[in-house]
Design an enzyme around this catalytic site. Sequence first.
Site: not given
Length: 325
Positions: A178, A282
């Site tokens: 992330h 991500e």
Amino acid sequence: MATVEKEEKQMEKEDFVYVEQTKGVNGLDKVILREVRDFSAEVYLYGGHVTSWKNEHGEELLFVSNKAIFKPPKAIRGGIPICFPQFGPHGTLEQHGFARNRVWSIDNDAPPFSTNSTDKAFIDLILKPSDEDMKLWPHKYEFRLRITLAPGGDLKLTSRIRNMNTDGKPFTFTFAYHTYFAVTDISEVRVEGLETHDYLDNLRNRERFTEQGDAITFESEVDKVYLSTPTKIAILDHERKRTFVLRKDGLPDAVVWNPWDKKAKAMADFGDEEYKHMLCVEAACIEKPITLKPGEEWRGRQELSAVPSSYCSGQLDPETVLQSG
Ligand code: TA6
């Protein structure tokens, strides 16, 4: 001092320290990775969480919120949280799973790793389930994470997840790195490589759409899961004349997220104006979850580089950038 001179000076230092274990915010264990040309990166054992990646000028390339809470059980807001064993909301588990909320260990007996022999600044971490975790997600696994700062300053993360179940049971998971990129001004940022791809729009009940633009630009909140995306994605920070290139392997999807003003205000660990200076892109595996039988291992890798982008927008070809990389 000229770079070459500086480099020679540093190379003279026989005892150049590539990996240093130390204490970070709130006394949390942290590892600093350094390369001779002043590149650096930092990883907290809490979450196996990269919180800093700096170029040779000491410029920070990742975003970490000024209001980030470095205190379990809250995940650190920014850097590169690891989303495992699931990305997003889930019945029994907290959002994005628990890997980012656990203290990892340094893996001193990591199995041999086909790595570039010039890489000296790297750390191997490992996460295994606690008894508590087994109640949440009843599977045995070994999650080995190698974080490498390459001699040229690239930041590489490789995850190896193995099913260690002794009851013969397979398990299924989704995954994401992330990554929060630091950008100068979100309204002057473009993402290239995702145009024409389908995406699930988290702001429209995860309905499926096709990206129309010739690049993604940002004027409001964005929360999209792009599906079956290329192995290379470029994030252009026009103001800074800097391009991030994200290369990925084993991670077909890519999430693009900026909370914009309303969501920014709603997050206690995020500054009201900070959305202007960050963008999450991500590398992920979401649409088609991964299933491992006992003994099977999955690998997911991302490599980040930051290159000067003299390209004007729309002419950047990540391939070209990488070849010149
Ligand atoms: O990656 C995008 C996203 O799933 C957004 O929906 C938003 O929730 C973001 O992750 C941050 O999630 P977190 O649990 O870290 O607050």
